[in-house]
Motif scaffolding. Structure first.
Motif, PDB file in Angstrom:
ATOM      1  N   THR A  51       0.838  -1.197   0.000  1.00 19.71           N
ATOM      2  CA  THR A  51       0.000   0.000   0.000  1.00 19.71           C
ATOM      3  C   THR A  51       0.875   1.249   0.000  1.00 19.71           C
ATOM      4  OG1 THR A  51      -1.724  -1.143   1.225  1.00 19.71           O
ATOM      5  CG2 THR A  51      -1.791   1.255   1.252  1.00 19.71           C
ATOM      6  N   THR A  52       0.574   2.170  -0.916  1.00 18.18           N
ATOM      7  CA  THR A  52       1.270   3.456  -1.003  1.00 18.18           C
ATOM      8  C   THR A  52       0.253   4.580  -0.932  1.00 18.18           C
ATOM      9  OG1 THR A  52       1.159   3.406  -3.427  1.00 18.18           O
ATOM     10  CG2 THR A  52       3.115   2.424  -2.398  1.00 18.18           C
ATOM     11  N   SER A  53       0.750   5.766  -0.950  1.00 19.61           N
ATOM     12  CA  SER A  53      -0.144   6.928  -0.865  1.00 19.61           C
ATOM     13  C   SER A  53      -0.978   7.100  -2.123  1.00 19.61           C
ATOM     14  CB  SER A  53       0.690   8.196  -0.623  1.00 19.61           C
ATOM     15  OG  SER A  53       1.632   8.378  -1.686  1.00 19.61           O
ATOM     16  N   LEU A  54      -0.475   6.601  -3.262  1.00 19.99           N
ATOM     17  CA  LEU A  54      -1.221   6.746  -4.513  1.00 19.99           C
ATOM     18  C   LEU A  54      -2.328   5.703  -4.655  1.00 19.99           C
ATOM     19  CD1 LEU A  54       1.756   7.450  -6.978  1.00 19.99           C
ATOM     20  CD2 LEU A  54       0.196   9.121  -5.920  1.00 19.99           C
ATOM     21  N   SER A  55      -2.176   4.564  -4.010  1.00 17.12           N
ATOM     22  CA  SER A  55      -3.170   3.495  -4.162  1.00 17.12           C
ATOM     23  C   SER A  55      -3.532   2.916  -2.794  1.00 17.12           C
ATOM     24  CB  SER A  55      -2.622   2.393  -5.073  1.00 17.12           C
ATOM     25  OG  SER A  55      -1.432   1.862  -4.527  1.00 17.12           O
ATOM     26  N   SER A  56      -3.749   3.780  -1.841  1.00 18.57           N
ATOM     27  CA  SER A  56      -4.004   3.310  -0.483  1.00 18.57           C
ATOM     28  C   SER A  56      -5.423   2.780  -0.314  1.00 18.57           C
ATOM     29  CB  SER A  56      -3.743   4.448   0.519  1.00 18.57           C
ATOM     30  OG  SER A  56      -4.609   5.548   0.251  1.00 18.57           O
ATOM     31  N   GLU A  57      -6.396   3.388  -0.978  1.00 19.79           N
ATOM     32  CA  GLU A  57      -7.795   3.043  -0.712  1.00 19.79           C
ATOM     33  C   GLU A  57      -8.130   1.644  -1.206  1.00 19.79           C
ATOM     34  OE1 GLU A  57     -10.201   6.054  -2.390  1.00 19.79           O
ATOM     35  OE2 GLU A  57      -9.526   7.627  -0.999  1.00 19.79           O
ATOM     36  N   ARG A  59      -6.187  -0.805  -2.280  1.00 16.53           N
ATOM     37  CA  ARG A  59      -5.326  -1.861  -1.730  1.00 16.53           C
ATOM     38  C   ARG A  59      -5.723  -2.213  -0.298  1.00 16.53           C
ATOM     39  NH1 ARG A  59      -0.647  -3.166  -4.590  1.00 16.53           N
ATOM     40  NH2 ARG A  59      -0.230  -1.810  -6.380  1.00 16.53           N
ATOM     41  N   LEU A  60      -6.018  -1.201   0.491  1.00 15.52           N
ATOM     42  CA  LEU A  60      -6.468  -1.462   1.856  1.00 15.52           C
ATOM     43  C   LEU A  60      -7.789  -2.216   1.868  1.00 15.52           C
ATOM     44  CD1 LEU A  60      -5.586   1.856   3.756  1.00 15.52           C
ATOM     45  CD2 LEU A  60      -4.630  -0.427   4.140  1.00 15.52           C
ATOM     46  N   GLY A  61      -8.712  -1.797   1.000  1.00 14.60           N
ATOM     47  CA  GLY A  61     -10.023  -2.451   0.956  1.00 14.60           C
ATOM     48  C   GLY A  61      -9.933  -3.899   0.484  1.00 14.60           C
ATOM     49  N   ALA A  62      -9.232  -4.120  -0.634  1.00 17.99           N
ATOM     50  CA  ALA A  62      -9.120  -5.468  -1.174  1.00 17.99           C
ATOM     51  C   ALA A  62      -8.293  -6.364  -0.258  1.00 17.99           C
ATOM     52  CB  ALA A  62      -8.501  -5.420  -2.571  1.00 17.99           C
TER      53      ALA A  62
END
Length: 224
Positions: free
Chosen positions: A68-74, A76-79
C-alpha cells in the motif's frame, strides 16, 4: 417332556444369530466419534480446498496490504482487508469444527453431517468465499475500467490485474462448488452410500466369526 422335545431348534439358532448383529449395531450407533469420519474422501477434498483458499486469500491480502502506497491506499487497503477477512473466516470454520469434535458436545448425526469437514457448512463457507471474491474482483475491474485515460498509470494497471485475478479465482471457486454439489447430489440419488456402521458391522461380524472359529479350534485341541 416329549412335547417340549418336538419343538425345532431352528428359531433359537436364528435368535442367537440375530442378537450379535443387533448388539454390534447398537454399539456402533453409540460411537459418535466415527460419524465425523464417515466420508474420508469428501473430508479430504473439502479440507484441501479450504487450505487452498486460506493460503491464496491470506497471501493475496498480505501482499496488497504490504504494498500500500499513498497513490493506491484506498483500493489496496479495501481489497487486502477483504481477502484477509475471508481467509480468517475459513480458518475459524475449521477451528470451530475441530473444537466441536474434540469436546464431543454434539451427538446428533444431522448436526455432525453439517459441521464436519466436507459437510454442508464447508460447502456454504467456500461458496460465500467465492462469491465475495467475485464481487471484489468485479468492483476493482469496474473502477479500473471507469478511468478513460490514455495512460492510466501503474496504480490502475495493478488494480485491473488484481480485479482479473480475483474475478478468475472467485469464478473458479463458485463453479467448482456448484459442480461438486451437483455430483454429490446425483451420486446420493443414484448410488446411495453405505453408512459407516454398515461397513464396520461387517468388520465386526467377520472378526466375531473368526473369534468363534478360534475358540472352537482351541476347544477341539484341548479335547484331543
Amino acid at each position: 417332556m416329549s412335547e417340549l422335545d418336538d419343538f425345532p431348534p431352528q428359531p433359537s439358532r436364528g435368535l442367537q444369530q440375530a442378537d450379535p448383529s443387533r448388539i454390534q449395531q447398537d454399539i456402533l450407533e453409540e460411537q459418535v466419534e466415527l460419524w465425523w469420519f464417515s466420508e474420508p474422501r469428501k473430508s479430504l477434498l473439502c479440507y484441501s480446498a479450504s487450505v487452498a483458499l486460506v493460503v491464496g486469500c491470506g497471501v493475496g491480502g498480505v501482499g496488497l496490504l504490504s504494498s500500500t502506497t499513498s497513490l493506491s491506499s484506498e483500493w489496496r487497503l479495501g481489497a487486502g482487508t477483504t481477502l484477509c477477512m475471508l481467509a480468517l473466516a475459513v480458518v475459524l470454520k475449521q477451528l470451530l469444527s475441530s473444537a466441536v469434535q474434540d469436546m464431543n458436545c454434539v451427538r446428533s448425526r444431522q448436526r455432525i453431517d453439517v459441521l464436519k469437514s466436507g459437510g454442508l457448512s464447508d460447502i456454504l463457507v467456500v461458496l460465500l468465499t467465492g462469491l465475495s471474491l467475485l464481487i471484489c474482483g468485479a468492483v476493482l475491474l469496474n473502477v479500473a475500467l471507469g478511468y478513460h485515460m490514455p495512460k492510466p498509470g501503474q496504480a490502475l494497471n495493478d488494480m485491473f490485474i488484481s480485479g482479473v485475478v480475483l474475478l478468475a479465482g472467485g469464478g473458479f471457486t463458485v463453479v467448482a462448488v456448484t459442480v461438486y454439489s451437483v455430483v454429490v447430489f446425483f451420486l446420493a440419488r443414484i448410488r446411495p452410500e453405505r453408512r459407516l456402521r454398515d461397513r464396520m458391522l461387517g468388520i465386526f461380524t467377520v472378526s466375531g466369526q473368526m473369534r468363534a472359529r478360534r475358540e472352537t479350534a482351541s476347544s477341539l485341541a484341548q479335547l484331543i
